[in-house]
Design a protein around this motif. Structure first.
Motif, short mmCIF file in Angstrom:
data_model
loop_
_atom_site.label_atom_id
_atom_site.label_comp_id
_atom_site.label_asym_id
_atom_site.label_seq_id
_atom_site.Cartn_x
_atom_site.Cartn_y
_atom_site.Cartn_z
N ASP A 239 33.15 82.99 26.11
CA ASP A 239 32.64 84.24 26.57
C ASP A 239 31.79 83.86 27.83
O ASP A 239 31.02 82.56 27.96
N VAL A 240 31.53 84.48 28.86
CA VAL A 240 30.85 84.29 30.02
C VAL A 240 30.01 85.34 30.22
O VAL A 240 30.28 86.49 30.12
N HIS A 241 28.85 84.98 30.99
CA HIS A 241 27.60 86.05 31.06
C HIS A 241 27.50 86.41 32.61
O HIS A 241 26.46 87.25 32.78
N THR A 242 27.86 85.63 33.65
CA THR A 242 27.50 85.58 34.79
C THR A 242 28.68 85.50 35.91
O THR A 242 29.70 84.59 35.43
N GLU A 243 28.59 86.06 37.08
CA GLU A 243 29.81 85.71 37.89
C GLU A 243 30.14 84.27 38.23
O GLU A 243 31.01 83.80 38.14
N GLU A 244 28.88 83.51 38.34
CA GLU A 244 28.87 82.21 38.67
C GLU A 244 29.80 81.36 37.52
O GLU A 244 30.38 80.52 37.61
N ILE B 140 41.16 81.76 27.97
CA ILE B 140 40.63 83.09 27.94
C ILE B 140 39.22 83.30 28.15
O ILE B 140 38.23 82.55 27.41
N LEU B 141 38.69 83.92 29.06
CA LEU B 141 37.59 84.48 29.49
C LEU B 141 36.90 85.66 28.63
O LEU B 141 37.71 86.47 28.71
N GLN B 142 36.08 85.50 27.79
CA GLN B 142 35.50 86.70 27.18
C GLN B 142 34.30 87.38 27.81
O GLN B 142 33.51 86.79 27.91
N ILE B 143 34.61 88.68 27.95
CA ILE B 143 33.48 89.37 28.38
C ILE B 143 32.86 90.13 27.21
O ILE B 143 33.31 90.90 26.37
N PRO B 144 31.48 89.80 26.99
CA PRO B 144 30.57 90.22 25.77
C PRO B 144 30.44 91.65 26.11
O PRO B 144 30.57 92.29 26.82
N ALA B 145 30.47 92.27 24.90
CA ALA B 145 30.34 93.99 24.62
C ALA B 145 29.30 94.51 25.66
O ALA B 145 29.64 95.59 26.27
N PHE B 146 27.95 94.05 25.57
CA PHE B 146 26.91 94.22 26.26
C PHE B 146 27.24 94.62 27.73
O PHE B 146 26.72 95.35 28.44
#
Lengths: 259, 259, 259, 259
Positions: free
Chosen positions: B80-85, B96-102
């Motif tokens: 999972d990834v949390h920022t654009e960078e 596969i990049l995962q976008i967290p639910a929040f």
């Protein structure tokens, strides 16, 4: 218990002229009513329902306008931040950094906001119990910044609906930070208009009266001279010309609640 | 309709040795069962309940390990990834990049993930109706990346509880992207242990069977050789030694559902 | 674990001829499929959304028809009761007395139903947690009748919506009584059509598959040769001609779940 | 807009002496405060959580006591009814027949209550949207009795929890009947103590202040000289000696809301 503070402004920064018009009008209203005012506006709507939603003026455009509103009108300014990088930049100018509800558990964002030393207003996530905000607030205070506000803005209730649990207000207050009631976003119907988010403006006063009677440090009310033509959150915003009478009623409830 | 895919791994990356042990064991299990496997692990838990929660190994440590798991074991990797960078950096290595639910409505994050050209797995927010994911998916596809997965992981149901609405699965499928059911986070009790998040492992199979019978492209199941000593999500993870029999049952339901 | 039982029939008793047509058709279907059938119909809809909703044929008309369906077709019959007085009268004829969900905590009704010695099927209230059914079931068993069924039919989720929590099924099973999944009322949208209750027939199979895969003793499915012209619950009922294929699929999932 | 009315009394009728003590004390309080009082008590708790819960004194015992409270103390009396038969009998004596929330859609009960010509107070079901009460109220008014009250007492919110949606109050008011806010049952935690129902007395004032500020015709507050030893709803009842100060505060909010 200090008297009620008003956090108000249009949902998003449209133009310099519009911002000064709104801030000037709000300053007049607040001054006539004798209420503390914090000017709120967003330079970027980072989580619009769909890609087509208007994003806002952007950080570079917004910051000089914020600085001038502070200097020329003497108003404290609140805006929301979405990334760690934005915190230090925005914190140079504004007085209160607001953490959006969806981001209220993002640790790095909270730490970066804390590091600015400015006041941090954390909106409670729509997915959080009020007592869970204790851990969220601690992410800021344990990072060395005790200047925290918490904001109640409704909790998920089925699909496309929020409900405002008034019991959340005393539970939040026990955490120790002043509690704001966001009467604008509490009446949102998330996703309720397909490609955008709906709402029921008529319930803004219902919920604001309830919250103020229970006891809050401030109310957060987005306003616009013409909400139905605003680029975002129009269905929830109070028309500017209705704000003075609304605030007068809320201030009377506040005086009674704190008297 | 392709057979069920398994997305599995420990909640967070602990050490290189642990990652290789887990990935190796999972590869053996998948190979014996004849099921496609995607290895999942997180290098950073960016939204822990409290500041004291273990964050993970970090991006710099994790990426070479991910690369080696891909190279040495031939397994596709999801994180999972949390920022654009992070998107571009992580996208160099993982599949596969995962976008967290929040974060599922954070437009810039979705656009940055889309720009990598890698598969983007978007977890449905706990605050979203399934039909609202249409706009979320479009933020990626309209950015030029058609490789999207959506993941159901429960919706807010009162305080500290999620519920899995099985009707969400066909509604998500109609959006057009393959649908994953996250059986681990669907049994979370957010904030339910005070300073951390609880869960009910015994319901992982309940919900996974239901979802597979309804019809999904894959299941997401976090696993650990010793969940009760894992640094996060222990109460929800399936012990590694229980996984083969669980998957065998799920594969039988999948064959029937798609037969 | 016995194979899946089917509880089926039209929502309400229309005429003697219609009842025999439906019961006869259902008997044929069940016999071809090799599944146990309980014929369900209501003689009175005591809690319609509005006063204008059709109430049903009434007790005096219905009981001889129920008796003849039992005698002529050899089918066990289930119907719902709404008052203590009805229990003894209805209990003379039918095999299973069903307690409506809204009434599941009415102690006197449960005791009167228990006193008939017939099987008592208690629908879980839309306002109840599954574990709270333990006390409800005990009201019957402690009154000396151990023949209890519990039925899951959805729980309130915001306004005008129900959600089916599949975790409820094993929780109910632990209470000790066989568990039925009511696929018809679980897709109701209570009050969702203003003066009547709406629903989404397309999700009947979604939820029934999920429940059967988790494991239930029976499914409750209302059916009608022409649901869109039925006097109640039309939006939720399965057309009779779709029932055989639906049941065949559910029986396959059941065999797998119990195998 | 008439000033706030108080509906108060112990949850259940214990003894003649206790009833007269409570009613006498409440009359004194109301008289000192200058507020209209309706004495509330239940002769039967027909839907206790479990069979072991205390049921109450029973109809035959209660009616003469109700009659004497009316005659000797001059107080109007409210009690709840659970069957059609009870309506005519109870309607001979009491002023207001109350329909319990679980039973608010039982058509025959509503018609029987309407037929008494007495005021009918309908509690909104925990499973109902406020707008759905329009059909419920019409069951009484279309039966020829225009004297209807509606009572808000919380809506299901996840398991074992209710939430009070303050928007329900103006929505109910638009139906046309005066709206009562039940501050006692709104803080219930249904089933929350295993074999009985819990609650959080500390939130009674929170919710009552909110409701009165929004605007209601009356508040419903159960009270007891020693709630922790009351046979039912103890966790939600206000101690009698705290009631005068609470009501004084609520009356001030009411005057402001209606001023």
């Amino acid at each position: 218990d200090l008297p009620l503070t008003l956090i108000a402004g249009p949902c998003q920064l449209e133009t310099r002229q519009h911002a000064f018009d709104m801030a000037g009008s709000l300053k007049d209203i607040a001054s006539k009513l004798g209420i503390s005012l914090i000017y709120k506006t967003s330079y970027d709507k980072a989580n619009r329902t769909s890609l087509g939603g208007k994003r806002g003026a952007g950080l570079e455009t917004a910051l000089p306008i914020f600085a001038d509103i502070k200097k020329d009108l003497g108003l404290p300014v609140l805006t929301d931040v979405h990334t760690e990088e934005q915190c230090a930049i925005v914190g140079e100018v504004v007085d209160i950094l607001q953490i959006p509800a969806f981001l209220c558990r993002q640790t790095d964002l909270l730490i970066a906001a804390a590091a600015t030393g400015k006041v941090v207003n954390i909106k409670k996530g729509q997915f959080l119990a009020p007592w869970d905000m204790k851990n969220v607030v601690a992410k800021v205070t344990e990072s060395g910044n005790a200047n925290v506000l918490t904001t109640e803005r409704g909790v998920s209730f089925g699909y496309n609906t929020l409900v405002s649990d008034m019991r959340a207000l005393p539970v939040l207050r026990e955490i120790g930070a002043p509690v704001i009631f966001d009467a604008t976003h509490s009446v949102q119907q998330p996703g309720g208009q397909g490609g955008s988010t709906g709402g029921e403006r008529r319930h803004v006063e219902t919920l604001a009266r309830a919250a103020v009677a229970v006891g809050v440090a401030g109310v957060f009310i987005e306003t616009h001279q013409n909400p139905d033509h605003a680029p975002s959150d129009g269905p929830n915003m109070v028309p500017l010309d209705k704000l003075p009478a609304l605030m007068e009623r809320l201030m009377a409830f506040d005086a009674l609640a704190k008297g």
